[in-house]
Design an enzyme around this catalytic site. Structure first.
Site, PDB file in Angstrom:
ATOM      1  N   HIS A 193      48.619  27.161  12.729  1.00 23.76           N
ATOM      2  CA  HIS A 193      49.041  26.419  13.921  1.00 23.76           C
ATOM      3  C   HIS A 193      48.092  25.275  14.276  1.00 23.76           C
ATOM      4  O   HIS A 193      47.512  25.220  15.352  1.00 23.76           O
ATOM      5  CB  HIS A 193      49.204  27.378  15.106  1.00 23.76           C
ATOM      6  CG  HIS A 193      50.330  28.342  14.935  1.00 23.76           C
ATOM      7  ND1 HIS A 193      50.829  29.080  15.991  1.00 23.76           N
ATOM      8  CD2 HIS A 193      51.042  28.717  13.846  1.00 23.76           C
ATOM      9  CE1 HIS A 193      51.809  29.865  15.541  1.00 23.76           C
ATOM     10  NE2 HIS A 193      51.949  29.657  14.234  1.00 23.76           N
ATOM     11  N   TYR A 223      55.886  23.088  28.999  1.00 18.38           N
ATOM     12  CA  TYR A 223      57.051  23.440  28.187  1.00 18.38           C
ATOM     13  C   TYR A 223      57.128  24.935  27.867  1.00 18.38           C
ATOM     14  O   TYR A 223      57.926  25.344  27.025  1.00 18.38           O
ATOM     15  CB  TYR A 223      57.094  22.546  26.940  1.00 18.38           C
ATOM     16  CG  TYR A 223      57.443  21.143  27.385  1.00 18.38           C
ATOM     17  CD1 TYR A 223      58.757  20.712  27.447  1.00 18.38           C
ATOM     18  CD2 TYR A 223      56.454  20.301  27.890  1.00 18.38           C
ATOM     19  CE1 TYR A 223      59.088  19.465  27.951  1.00 18.38           C
ATOM     20  CE2 TYR A 223      56.771  19.050  28.400  1.00 18.38           C
ATOM     21  CZ  TYR A 223      58.092  18.642  28.433  1.00 18.38           C
ATOM     22  OH  TYR A 223      58.426  17.413  28.970  1.00 18.38           O
TER      23      TYR A 223
END
Length: 379
Positions: A155, A258
């Protein structure tokens, strides 16, 4: 007439197959798209940039950057690439040219940067000048380094987009083991950051002056963003990996959250909810589009040319790593009204998607023997 048209398409496909053409070529004869190989022999290519005179610059995750000539031949690895931590999903990742590259030969690239001492790594963004003979990087300068360094193989995010005002957006992953940090402002994990080309902070960034907040942050609550592109109106769009399901398309706006990992349309690997299993919560943004199951979205690009017909203009193309195809999203403003799977028999992980100066779409396939492909319109 409808039956006649269907018969004509079937006959065209059959005749192409009889002639020994590939299934994709047969589809192209019927009005779909196909690909042609521009270059092969790239090891896990990740990022693509156009440097003029038909040449392209490609990064290879193991730490190399090469020039691809118009005839598809590969140059020797460029000198001057800094030390890269090639581990798991990490390595040399995205690259893009400055908006004024023709004059200043400046480019930007991001990579997994090892800690100066001890373990750990993080995503770094560097600027450099491409030498006049395109054989080396000069004046390399790290202009941003994600904090904190983390002992993780996953990631990294790492897509770069230069906005029309010259500022740079960089997408950053949550590093997998630190997903809760995506919700706090004292770190760069799971964020989109915005900086000037020299690495300084634009004064209108949303968290400038807030106590305990890192001023580079543009938006938060992201998981692992590996796609980013500017729409025709100049706004940033991003694509990010969900866990098991819940891949997202977003349009990150200044200061907005988000949701990851508080809300998601995905679940834990092997099953079970993430956190409370919520898909919505006040104050947290909903994705513009999401996938269940995951397609593992990577590079993305808007179609700004008419090479593929006027119906494609303004469409968003997204590469799928998991299912090895190209998704075409028809948009109505910020709403996805239709999705089509292109190149369903490609059989390669689509890592990057770019529109070239010639108006054609180019793809990179993330394989040990990866390819640079040009997308051709149907005839």
């Amino acid at each position: 007439m409808k039956n006649l048209r269907l018969f004509s398409l079937s006959l065209t496909t059959a005749l192409a197959a009889i002639a020994g053409l590939s299934a994709q070529a047969a589809l192209a004869q019927a009005g779909a798209v196909t690909t042609e190989v521009v270059a092969r022999g790239l090891q896990n290519p990740w990022g693509l940039a156009f440097i003029g005179n038909g040449r392209m610059l490609v990064t290879e995750r193991p730490g190399r950057m090469r020039v691809v000539a118009p005839d598809g031949s590969l140059g020797e690895p460029l000198a001057g690439v800094p030390q890269v931590d090639v581990v798991g999903q990490g390595g040399l990742l995205d690259v893009t040219t400055d908006r004024d590259f023709a004059r200043n030969r400046t480019l930007y690239f991001c990579y997994a940067e090892p800690a100066a001492s001890g373990g750990g790594n993080s995503t770094a963004l560097a600027s450099a000048r491409l030498s006049d003979d395109a054989t080396r990087l000069e004046s390399v300068k790290v202009i941003f380094s994600q904090r904190p360094k983390v002992s993780s193989r996953a990631h990294f995010g790492c897509r770069i987009v230069q906005a029309r005002d010259g500022n740079l957006f960089l997408t950053l992953g949550d590093r997998f083991s630190r997903m809760a940090d995506a919700q706090t402002l004292d770190n760069h994990l799971g964020k989109v950051v915005r900086i000037k080309p020299d690495g300084s902070v634009p004064p209108d960034n949303p968290f400038v002056g807030r106590a305990g907040a890192l001023p580079e942050i543009w938006s938060l609550g992201h998981r692992n963003l590996q796609g980013a592109a500017l729409a025709a109106d100049g706004r940033l769009w991003t694509g990010e990996h969900g866990p098991q399901g819940g891949d997202e398309i977003n349009r990150p706006e200044a200061g907005k959250n988000y949701g990851w990992p508080v809300i998601t349309y995905g679940e834990n690997y092997g099953g079970g909810p993430i956190g409370e299993g919520l898909t919505a919560k006040p104050g947290l943004e909903q994705p513009l589009h999401y996938w269940v199951p995951s397609i593992a979205p990577a590079g993305m690009a808007f179609v700004h040319s008419d090479r593929y017909g006027k119906a494609w203009r303004g469409n968003l193309l997204v590469g799928s790593l998991k299912f090895r195809y190209l998704a075409r999203l028809e948009l109505d403003g910020a709403r996805v009204r239709h999705e089509e799977k292109l190149l369903p028999t490609l059989g390669q992980r689509v890592r990057d998607v770019r529109q070239g100066p010639d108006g054609f779409i180019y793809l990179l396939t993330d394989e040990r023997n990866g390819q640079l492909l040009r997308l051709l319109p149907g005839r």
